[in-house]
Design a protein around this motif. Structure first.
Motif, short mmCIF file in Angstrom:
data_model
loop_
_atom_site.label_atom_id
_atom_site.label_comp_id
_atom_site.label_asym_id
_atom_site.label_seq_id
_atom_site.Cartn_x
_atom_site.Cartn_y
_atom_site.Cartn_z
N THR A 276 13.13 -71.99 -1.35
CA THR A 276 13.47 -73.12 -0.49
C THR A 276 14.94 -73.12 -0.09
O THR A 276 15.32 -73.74 0.91
CB THR A 276 13.13 -74.46 -1.16
N ARG A 277 15.78 -72.45 -0.89
CA ARG A 277 17.18 -72.23 -0.51
C ARG A 277 17.68 -70.96 -1.20
O ARG A 277 17.09 -70.54 -2.21
CB ARG A 277 18.06 -73.42 -0.87
N PRO A 278 18.73 -70.34 -0.68
CA PRO A 278 19.17 -69.07 -1.27
C PRO A 278 19.41 -69.22 -2.76
O PRO A 278 20.16 -70.10 -3.20
CB PRO A 278 20.47 -68.77 -0.51
N PRO A 279 18.77 -68.38 -3.57
CA PRO A 279 18.90 -68.52 -5.03
C PRO A 279 20.18 -67.89 -5.55
O PRO A 279 20.70 -66.93 -4.98
CB PRO A 279 17.68 -67.76 -5.55
N SER A 280 20.67 -68.45 -6.65
CA SER A 280 21.73 -67.77 -7.39
C SER A 280 21.11 -66.61 -8.15
O SER A 280 19.88 -66.53 -8.29
CB SER A 280 22.39 -68.75 -8.37
N VAL B 65 7.50 -74.52 4.90
CA VAL B 65 8.86 -74.46 5.42
C VAL B 65 9.78 -75.22 4.48
O VAL B 65 9.46 -76.32 4.02
CB VAL B 65 8.97 -75.07 6.84
N SER B 66 10.92 -74.63 4.17
CA SER B 66 11.90 -75.28 3.31
C SER B 66 12.43 -76.55 3.97
O SER B 66 12.86 -76.53 5.13
CB SER B 66 13.06 -74.33 3.03
N LEU B 67 12.42 -77.64 3.24
CA LEU B 67 13.00 -78.88 3.76
C LEU B 67 14.53 -78.80 3.80
O LEU B 67 15.16 -79.49 4.60
CB LEU B 67 12.55 -80.07 2.90
N PHE C 8 2.64 -82.14 4.96
CA PHE C 8 2.66 -82.72 3.61
C PHE C 8 3.96 -82.30 2.95
O PHE C 8 4.14 -81.13 2.61
CB PHE C 8 1.47 -82.23 2.79
N PRO C 9 4.88 -83.24 2.76
CA PRO C 9 6.14 -82.88 2.10
C PRO C 9 6.03 -82.90 0.58
O PRO C 9 5.66 -83.91 -0.02
CB PRO C 9 7.11 -83.96 2.60
N HIS C 10 6.30 -81.76 -0.04
CA HIS C 10 6.46 -81.70 -1.49
C HIS C 10 7.92 -82.08 -1.76
O HIS C 10 8.80 -81.22 -1.77
CB HIS C 10 6.16 -80.29 -2.01
N ARG C 11 8.15 -83.34 -1.94
CA ARG C 11 9.52 -83.86 -1.93
C ARG C 11 10.39 -83.25 -3.02
O ARG C 11 11.51 -82.81 -2.77
CB ARG C 11 9.50 -85.38 -2.08
N GLU C 12 9.88 -83.26 -4.26
CA GLU C 12 10.70 -82.80 -5.36
C GLU C 12 11.00 -81.31 -5.25
O GLU C 12 12.08 -80.85 -5.60
CB GLU C 12 10.01 -83.09 -6.69
N ALA C 13 10.04 -80.54 -4.73
CA ALA C 13 10.23 -79.10 -4.58
C ALA C 13 11.06 -78.75 -3.37
O ALA C 13 11.58 -77.64 -3.27
CB ALA C 13 8.87 -78.41 -4.50
N GLY C 14 11.17 -79.67 -2.41
CA GLY C 14 11.94 -79.38 -1.20
C GLY C 14 11.19 -78.48 -0.23
O GLY C 14 11.80 -77.64 0.45
#
Length: 299
Positions: free
Chosen positions: A280-284, A84-86, A67-73
């Motif tokens: 979902t990706r390395p944060p600032s 898993v991070s898209l 199930f992809p949570h598209r907006e959240a990635g």
């Protein structure tokens, strides 16, 4: 009169947002996966790569369900149970080169299998049997509701999305440190097509609620949401390990409300980079600090 009009406007806006979010995958596209390139994680890929990647996801879905949570990635994988991070998946898919285009189903199966081998950044293992009996009188539904409150502190802006899945045992918090000016203009343009007309009586309210939003409004919102996703980041967390930290902290906070203990547990997990929480990706640094304020500051 002003209060009544305010309630009416809030009702109309609320129904419009419900229409937008009632189906995370937009109805008929629920299991097709082949939709217009919109979100930031899709734009990691070329158009050809993106079509292949989505075909690979669809093939995996037919075998084991995703199930992809598209907006959240983020991608919820049902077997094995994990998030898993898209962004991670699309970056790895692109790095596979022509081989991924030749066999997208095999490529996606390989990447998800790799994620199942190690809980690295962007991979979160979850447990759908995370709670066996009520804790502090809270069942899984109560706990999920309280977690939603624990991740949206009063008086702190920047939490633009939240989600909790009590059955699978995970939650998400999407943060946005600042809305760029051009994204604000895109939202303003979209809302310029959303006027419900003059509200004169209750019948006009019913009409405004029942009628679907203008196509220009919906399309404009989707474009703005897609552009905004370039600047957001999503924190994913595992309920089973939040619950374990909750139970560890509870004796030290005997008089605190459950939601405050949850805030403390999740904030500690984020600050100390404990297992059970990832992005979902390395944060600032700004994104990390905003998430921490949303979690640990309560009114």
């Amino acid at each position: 009169m002003l209060i009544a009009l305010g309630v009416i406007v809030a009702l109309i806006v609320g129904v419009a947002l419900w229409w937008k979010f009632r189906d995370p995958l937009r109805g008929e596209d629920f299991y097709k996966f082949h939709v217009e390139r919109t979100w930031a994680w899709e734009l990691v890929l070329t158009e050809e790569q993106e079509r292949a990647f989505m075909a690979g996801l669809e093939a995996y879905d037919e075998e084991r369900t995703v199930f992809p949570h598209r907006e959240a990635g983020a991608l919820h994988v049902y077997n094995p149970q994990m998030m898993v991070s898209l962004f991670l998946l699309t970056e790895q898919f692109a790095a596979m080169g022509p081989g991924a285009l030749a066999d997208p189903a095999g490529a996606v199966r390989h990447l998800i299998g790799r994620a199942a081998e190690a809980e690295i950044d962007g991979v979160l293992y979850i447990d759908d049997e995370w709670i066996e009996e009520p804790v502090d009188g809270l069942d899984k539904y109560d706990f999920t509701r309280e977690m939603g409150m624990a991740t949206h502190a009063q008086g702190v802006d920047g939490g633009v999305g939240g989600y909790g899945n009590e059955d699978a045992g995970y939650g998400m918090l999407t943060v946005l440190t600042e809305v760029p000016a051009h994204v604000r203009r895109m939202y303003d343009e979209a809302h310029s097509h959303a006027s419900p007309g003059e509200i004169r009586n209750r019948l006009d309210v019913y009409k405004a609620v029942i009628e679907e939003p203008e196509p220009e409004f919906v399309a404009g919102l989707e474009r703005a949401d897609g552009e905004q996703s370039r600047f957001t980041n999503t924190l994913m967390y595992d309920y089973s390990r939040v619950l374990a930290d909750y139970q560890e902290l509870r004796p030290h906070m005997p008089h605190a409300q459950p939601v405050d203990v949850m805030s403390a547990a999740l904030a500690r997990m984020l600050t100390e980079r404990r297992p059970g929480i990832t992005w979902t990706r390395p944060p600032s640094q700004e994104q990390h600090d905003l998430a921490l304020r949303l979690i640990s500051t309560r009114g």
